[in-house]
Scaffold this motif. Sequence first.
Motif, PDB file in Angstrom:
ATOM      1  N   LEU A  85      10.677 -11.577  -4.195  1.00 54.19           N
ATOM      2  CA  LEU A  85      10.588 -10.174  -4.605  1.00 54.19           C
ATOM      3  C   LEU A  85       9.337  -9.536  -4.007  1.00 54.19           C
ATOM      4  CD1 LEU A  85      11.572  -7.823  -6.530  1.00 54.19           C
ATOM      5  CD2 LEU A  85      10.057  -8.829  -8.255  1.00 54.19           C
ATOM      6  N   PRO A  86       9.498  -8.637  -3.030  1.00 57.65           N
ATOM      7  CA  PRO A  86       8.329  -7.920  -2.521  1.00 57.65           C
ATOM      8  C   PRO A  86       7.859  -6.911  -3.569  1.00 57.65           C
ATOM      9  CG  PRO A  86      10.283  -7.523  -1.120  1.00 57.65           C
ATOM     10  CD  PRO A  86      10.750  -8.222  -2.348  1.00 57.65           C
ATOM     11  N   THR A  87       6.593  -6.979  -3.903  1.00 59.70           N
ATOM     12  CA  THR A  87       6.054  -6.089  -4.922  1.00 59.70           C
ATOM     13  C   THR A  87       4.530  -6.081  -4.859  1.00 59.70           C
ATOM     14  OG1 THR A  87       5.669  -5.854  -7.311  1.00 59.70           O
ATOM     15  CG2 THR A  87       6.337  -8.036  -6.568  1.00 59.70           C
ATOM     16  N   PRO A  88       3.910  -4.921  -5.018  1.00 58.83           N
ATOM     17  CA  PRO A  88       2.445  -4.894  -5.054  1.00 58.83           C
ATOM     18  C   PRO A  88       1.885  -5.725  -6.205  1.00 58.83           C
ATOM     19  CG  PRO A  88       3.332  -2.678  -4.771  1.00 58.83           C
ATOM     20  CD  PRO A  88       4.502  -3.572  -5.080  1.00 58.83           C
ATOM     21  N   ARG A  89       2.734  -6.150  -7.142  1.00 56.79           N
ATOM     22  CA  ARG A  89       2.277  -6.989  -8.260  1.00 56.79           C
ATOM     23  C   ARG A  89       2.242  -8.475  -7.914  1.00 56.79           C
ATOM     24  NH1 ARG A  89       2.158  -5.384 -13.237  1.00 56.79           N
ATOM     25  NH2 ARG A  89       3.374  -7.094 -14.111  1.00 56.79           N
ATOM     26  N   GLN A 129       6.770 -13.687  -5.984  1.00 58.85           N
ATOM     27  CA  GLN A 129       6.492 -12.255  -5.829  1.00 58.85           C
ATOM     28  C   GLN A 129       5.374 -12.125  -4.801  1.00 58.85           C
ATOM     29  OE1 GLN A 129       6.097 -10.068  -9.602  1.00 58.85           O
ATOM     30  NE2 GLN A 129       6.681 -11.950 -10.655  1.00 58.85           N
ATOM     31  N   PHE A 130       5.574 -11.283  -3.811  1.00 57.79           N
ATOM     32  CA  PHE A 130       4.567 -11.173  -2.743  1.00 57.79           C
ATOM     33  C   PHE A 130       4.383  -9.738  -2.298  1.00 57.79           C
ATOM     34  CE2 PHE A 130       7.101 -10.219   1.061  1.00 57.79           C
ATOM     35  CZ  PHE A 130       8.378 -10.466   0.595  1.00 57.79           C
ATOM     36  N   TYR A 131       3.177  -9.456  -1.810  1.00 62.55           N
ATOM     37  CA  TYR A 131       2.963  -8.179  -1.121  1.00 62.55           C
ATOM     38  C   TYR A 131       2.430  -8.476   0.264  1.00 62.55           C
ATOM     39  CZ  TYR A 131      -2.115  -8.236  -2.052  1.00 62.55           C
ATOM     40  OH  TYR A 131      -3.441  -8.556  -2.098  1.00 62.55           O
ATOM     41  N   ILE A 132       2.618  -7.502   1.165  1.00 61.50           N
ATOM     42  CA  ILE A 132       2.284  -7.786   2.572  1.00 61.50           C
ATOM     43  C   ILE A 132       1.008  -7.103   3.026  1.00 61.50           C
ATOM     44  CG2 ILE A 132       4.662  -8.278   3.260  1.00 61.50           C
ATOM     45  CD1 ILE A 132       4.578  -5.383   4.551  1.00 61.50           C
ATOM     46  N   GLY A 133       0.369  -6.320   2.188  1.00 65.30           N
ATOM     47  CA  GLY A 133      -0.867  -5.664   2.598  1.00 65.30           C
ATOM     48  C   GLY A 133      -1.243  -4.597   1.594  1.00 65.30           C
ATOM     49  N   ASN A 134      -2.460  -4.114   1.718  1.00 59.50           N
ATOM     50  CA  ASN A 134      -2.979  -3.156   0.741  1.00 59.50           C
ATOM     51  C   ASN A 134      -2.586  -1.726   1.073  1.00 59.50           C
ATOM     52  OD1 ASN A 134      -4.206  -5.077  -0.875  1.00 59.50           O
ATOM     53  ND2 ASN A 134      -6.019  -5.125   0.428  1.00 59.50           N
ATOM     54  N   TYR A 135      -1.301  -1.480   0.985  1.00 55.32           N
ATOM     55  CA  TYR A 135      -0.749  -0.142   1.179  1.00 55.32           C
ATOM     56  C   TYR A 135       0.574  -0.133   0.441  1.00 55.32           C
ATOM     57  CZ  TYR A 135       0.606  -3.324   4.848  1.00 55.32           C
ATOM     58  OH  TYR A 135       0.973  -4.455   5.527  1.00 55.32           O
ATOM     59  N   VAL A 136       1.016   1.067   0.071  1.00 53.13           N
ATOM     60  CA  VAL A 136       2.237   1.159  -0.726  1.00 53.13           C
ATOM     61  C   VAL A 136       3.376   1.690   0.133  1.00 53.13           C
ATOM     62  CG1 VAL A 136       3.302   2.140  -2.777  1.00 53.13           C
ATOM     63  CG2 VAL A 136       0.878   1.546  -2.792  1.00 53.13           C
ATOM     64  N   LEU A 137       4.480   0.972   0.140  1.00 52.94           N
ATOM     65  CA  LEU A 137       5.665   1.344   0.914  1.00 52.94           C
ATOM     66  C   LEU A 137       6.718   1.938  -0.012  1.00 52.94           C
ATOM     67  CD1 LEU A 137       5.714  -1.987   2.911  1.00 52.94           C
ATOM     68  CD2 LEU A 137       4.865   0.230   3.711  1.00 52.94           C
ATOM     69  N   THR A 138       7.742   2.540   0.590  1.00 54.59           N
ATOM     70  CA  THR A 138       8.771   3.193  -0.225  1.00 54.59           C
ATOM     71  C   THR A 138       9.808   2.211  -0.755  1.00 54.59           C
ATOM     72  OG1 THR A 138      10.029   3.666   1.767  1.00 54.59           O
ATOM     73  CG2 THR A 138       8.573   5.410   0.960  1.00 54.59           C
ATOM     74  N   GLY A 139       9.790   0.982  -0.270  1.00 54.21           N
ATOM     75  CA  GLY A 139      10.779   0.025  -0.745  1.00 54.21           C
ATOM     76  C   GLY A 139      10.500  -1.353  -0.207  1.00 54.21           C
ATOM     77  N   GLY A 140      11.327  -2.311  -0.603  1.00 56.23           N
ATOM     78  CA  GLY A 140      11.097  -3.708  -0.234  1.00 56.23           C
ATOM     79  C   GLY A 140      11.732  -4.127   1.079  1.00 56.23           C
ATOM     80  N   LEU A 142      11.154  -3.269   4.320  1.00 53.75           N
ATOM     81  CA  LEU A 142      10.221  -3.638   5.402  1.00 53.75           C
ATOM     82  C   LEU A 142       9.498  -4.947   5.088  1.00 53.75           C
ATOM     83  CD1 LEU A 142       8.917  -0.098   6.405  1.00 53.75           C
ATOM     84  CD2 LEU A 142      10.397  -1.585   7.752  1.00 53.75           C
ATOM     85  N   PRO A 143       8.952  -5.138   3.879  1.00 51.93           N
ATOM     86  CA  PRO A 143       8.388  -6.460   3.564  1.00 51.93           C
ATOM     87  C   PRO A 143       9.413  -7.581   3.721  1.00 51.93           C
ATOM     88  CG  PRO A 143       7.695  -4.869   1.912  1.00 51.93           C
ATOM     89  CD  PRO A 143       8.683  -4.167   2.802  1.00 51.93           C
ATOM     90  N   ALA A 144      10.670  -7.333   3.357  1.00 50.38           N
ATOM     91  CA  ALA A 144      11.707  -8.368   3.505  1.00 50.38           C
ATOM     92  C   ALA A 144      11.867  -8.738   4.969  1.00 50.38           C
ATOM     93  CB  ALA A 144      13.033  -7.878   2.924  1.00 50.38           C
TER      94      ALA A 144
HETATM   95  N1  ADE Z   1       6.376  -2.563  -2.144  1.00 49.12           N
HETATM   96  C1  ADE Z   1       5.647  -1.455  -1.909  1.00 49.12           C
HETATM   97  N2  ADE Z   1       4.582  -1.717  -1.162  1.00 49.12           N
HETATM   98  C2  ADE Z   1       4.613  -3.054  -0.886  1.00 49.12           C
HETATM   99  C3  ADE Z   1       3.799  -3.947  -0.144  1.00 49.12           C
HETATM  100  N3  ADE Z   1       2.690  -3.527   0.478  1.00 49.12           N
HETATM  101  N4  ADE Z   1       4.160  -5.225  -0.078  1.00 49.12           N
HETATM  102  C4  ADE Z   1       5.264  -5.654  -0.707  1.00 49.12           C
HETATM  103  N5  ADE Z   1       6.069  -4.878  -1.422  1.00 49.12           N
HETATM  104  C5  ADE Z   1       5.759  -3.575  -1.513  1.00 49.12           C
END
Ligand code: ADE
Length: 216
Positions: A85-89, A129-140, A142-144
């Motif tokens: 699950l891509p998520t900033p959390r 649960q993972f995030y790919i960097g310190n920025y917020v995207l509109t959905g999962g 691109l991280p996928a």
């Molecule tokens: N969803 C929104 N921003 C994200 C990020 N940087 N990495 C993973 N999931 C996200």
Amino acid sequence: MKIQIITLFPEMFEGVLATSMLWKASDRGIVEYSYINLREYGLGLRHQVDDTPYGGGDGMLLMVEPLLKAIETAKANDPGAKVYLPTPRGTLYKQSQAKQIAAAAEGMVIICPRYEGYDERITEWVDRQFYIGNYVLTGGELPAMILIDSVVRLLPGVLGGETSTEIESFQDDDVNIEFPQYTRPENYDGRPVPPVLLSGNHAEIAKWRAANSQSA
Ligand code: ADE
């Protein structure tokens, strides 16, 4: 390796998974990509997948029930698969994890959240649960794609014969910047290639490359 993607926007993946090494990996039968369109598991006549958050707040959240049905479908196809699950959390995704996932060679189910997020109860069915960097995207999505690209290129037979994994950047968790590389011409409009690289002296070349790789 089966890679199942749970998304409302499968079309976002089409170009990426049908190009170059990611395409070759599936053409060679090393991976098999498939999509589970979350909309198909939506509730009611309108196939609703999202609803407003309890406690108030902006935006909509993906509901637990459609997500869980989609995960169950994916698990029925591949019971041993791990759910991502891509998520900033989550925690920051790193090259060392790409290596672990590729080495384990277990199937992947990747959930792509949209809107303002998802009902937290879904995380009970999630392995990582993972995030790919310190920025917020509109959905999962691109991280996928980043997760898929970073894992698939490490699977045996995908990069075929290349030794580039030996010299590449980000070898472990350390930032290990790859040395600069050059190809023809030797001199482009007054910009020469470093002479040592043309010397044929492998010891000197190795020394130059080591000196020009950076670690942090
Ligand atoms: N969803 C929104 N921003 C994200 C990020 N940087 N990495 C993973 N999931 C996200």
